[in-house]
Design a protein around this motif. Structure first.
Motif, PDB file in Angstrom:
ATOM      1  N   ARG A   1       7.805  -3.773   1.261  1.00 24.65           N
ATOM      2  CA  ARG A   1       9.094  -3.460   2.286  1.00 24.65           C
ATOM      3  C   ARG A   1       9.234  -1.997   2.695  1.00 24.65           C
ATOM      4  NH1 ARG A   1      12.923  -3.768   6.257  1.00 24.65           N
ATOM      5  NH2 ARG A   1      15.103  -2.836   5.465  1.00 24.65           N
ATOM      6  N   LEU A   2       8.499  -0.564   1.785  1.00 22.63           N
ATOM      7  CA  LEU A   2       8.161  -0.050   2.342  1.00 22.63           C
ATOM      8  C   LEU A   2       7.338   0.362   3.444  1.00 22.63           C
ATOM      9  CD1 LEU A   2       8.246   2.047  -1.064  1.00 22.63           C
ATOM     10  CD2 LEU A   2       9.225   2.868   1.183  1.00 22.63           C
ATOM     11  N   ARG A   3       6.506  -0.913   3.248  1.00 16.85           N
ATOM     12  CA  ARG A   3       5.151  -0.786   4.838  1.00 16.85           C
ATOM     13  C   ARG A   3       6.059  -1.814   5.747  1.00 16.85           C
ATOM     14  NH1 ARG A   3      -0.866  -3.384   3.025  1.00 16.85           N
ATOM     15  NH2 ARG A   3      -1.939  -2.067   4.363  1.00 16.85           N
ATOM     16  N   GLU A   4       7.095  -2.278   5.565  1.00 12.31           N
ATOM     17  CA  GLU A   4       7.455  -2.850   6.966  1.00 12.31           C
ATOM     18  C   GLU A   4       8.493  -1.863   7.252  1.00 12.31           C
ATOM     19  OE1 GLU A   4      10.662  -6.460   7.371  1.00 12.31           O
ATOM     20  OE2 GLU A   4      10.585  -5.173   5.937  1.00 12.31           O
ATOM     21  N   LEU A   5       8.580  -1.104   6.630  1.00 11.33           N
ATOM     22  CA  LEU A   5       9.954   0.292   7.421  1.00 11.33           C
ATOM     23  C   LEU A   5       8.912   1.103   8.019  1.00 11.33           C
ATOM     24  CD1 LEU A   5      12.543   0.990   4.212  1.00 11.33           C
ATOM     25  CD2 LEU A   5      12.693  -0.311   6.442  1.00 11.33           C
ATOM     26  N   ASP A   6       7.635   1.770   7.569  1.00 11.03           N
ATOM     27  CA  ASP A   6       7.065   3.066   7.727  1.00 11.03           C
ATOM     28  C   ASP A   6       5.404   2.290   7.734  1.00 11.03           C
ATOM     29  OD1 ASP A   6       5.731   4.911   8.712  1.00 11.03           O
ATOM     30  OD2 ASP A   6       7.137   6.450   8.047  1.00 11.03           O
ATOM     31  N   PRO A   7       4.450   1.836   8.435  1.00 12.71           N
ATOM     32  CA  PRO A   7       2.798   1.970   8.156  1.00 12.71           C
ATOM     33  C   PRO A   7       2.543   2.590   7.627  1.00 12.71           C
ATOM     34  CG  PRO A   7       3.469   1.749  10.265  1.00 12.71           C
ATOM     35  CD  PRO A   7       4.514   1.669   9.795  1.00 12.71           C
ATOM     36  N   ALA A   8       2.516   3.971   7.552  1.00 17.86           N
ATOM     37  CA  ALA A   8       2.323   5.267   7.389  1.00 17.86           C
ATOM     38  C   ALA A   8       1.888   4.914   5.867  1.00 17.86           C
ATOM     39  CB  ALA A   8       2.973   6.485   7.464  1.00 17.86           C
TER      40      ALA A   8
END
Length: 294
Positions: free
Chosen positions: A72-79
């Motif tokens: 989910r974090l990667r979906e929200l922000d790929p950094a």
């Protein structure tokens, strides 16, 4: 047996996102600061909708496994973790989630780490609030690491800045330590709460101190459960039976200084062991829902 806490649990394992964590440094201080940027507390700053979150995103507090949280974090922000993240690029969660993500990163880098469930006196003056922190093994022993609070945090009780990489043991009490202090008359059980405004009797005082013992024992056995999970001896009892009080005394004594083998043996008992199927009561709901653990 520090190797036990280096390897992942089913909850801390990043799964297909392990490569994403390669970009994070193998440094406890840097990983702690990275963790503070990953979660937005679901009630700590008031309703999430007041901060631009759609109400539906409150469902993110049900994320149980680090692999799902990283997805989910990667979906929200790929950094990769470590860079500043605006609030809307963080998952909605609580202290357990800050801690689990920190532990996930630490174990990824071979750093012995575990979650601890207890109460903290530095979150709200006058209260010992339900809290989860990390614990990291160093050359000097286990140190408590506060994964939620930002750099420069000052204790609102005395306006003193303390080391978030070595939280004072008298400011965070593990489940066993809080229970022992209550039973010795050193800590008023009325001060132990999830939230002073939450008027749910079994989530305050002696009943909640007992729940924290069980949850902390689970965490020591790498079962990093949600704070609202229910299993074994955990229920909504307001008055603890004499047998439960004696059982809590027994576990609290054992958990103080026990080695990994003793903790793992203690965790095999039916009243504390996490079974394949549990129940969870996700805030603000009050009805338990059955969950099959994977």
């Amino acid at each position: 047996m520090d190797d036990f806490y280096v390897s992942h649990s089913r909850f801390s394992d990043p799964g297909p996102h392990a490569d994403w964590l390669d970009a994070t440094p193998a440094d406890v201080a840097a990983l702690r600061e990275a963790a503070t940027q990953l979660v937005f507390h679901y009630w700590g700053s008031g309703p999430i909708t007041e901060h631009g979150f759609p109400a539906a995103r409150n469902d993110e507090i049900t994320l149980r496994y680090a692999a799902d949280m990283w997805a989910r974090l990667r979906e929200l922000d790929p950094a990769p973790p470590g860079a500043p993240r605006p609030p809307l690029h963080r998952i909605v969660g609580c202290c357990r989630d800050f801690t689990l993500l920190f532990v996930s990163m630490a174990r990824h880098h071979g750093i012995p780490a575990r979650a601890r469930v207890g109460v903290a006196s530095y979150l709200m003056p006058g209260w010992y609030l339900d809290h989860v922190v990390a614990e990291v093994r160093t050359a000097d022993g286990w140190r408590l690491v506060e994964a939620q609070l930002p750099p420069g945090f000052r204790d609102p009780v005395d306006d003193v800045e303390f080391d978030l990489l070595d939280v004072p043991r008298d400011r965070f009490r593990t489940g066993a330590e809080a229970w022992t202090a209550v039973r010795a008359g050193e800590l008023d059980p009325a001060l132990l709460v999830v939230n002073p405004d939450l008027d749910v009797p079994f989530l305050r005082g002696i009943p909640y101190a007992w729940q924290n013992i069980v949850r902390d024992l689970a965490a020591l056995n790498k079962h990093e459960m949600l704070q609202w999970d229910i299993w074994g001896a955990l229920d909504d009892s307001v008055e603890l039976a004499p047998a439960t009080l004696a059982r809590a005394d027994e576990l609290a004594e054992l958990m103080t200084g026990a080695d990994v083998d003793q903790l793992r043996t203690a965790f095999q008992a039916d009243d504390v062991r996490v079974p394949p199927v549990i129940h969870t009561v996700t805030p603000p709901e009050q009805l338990p829902v059955e969950v099959v653990l994977r």
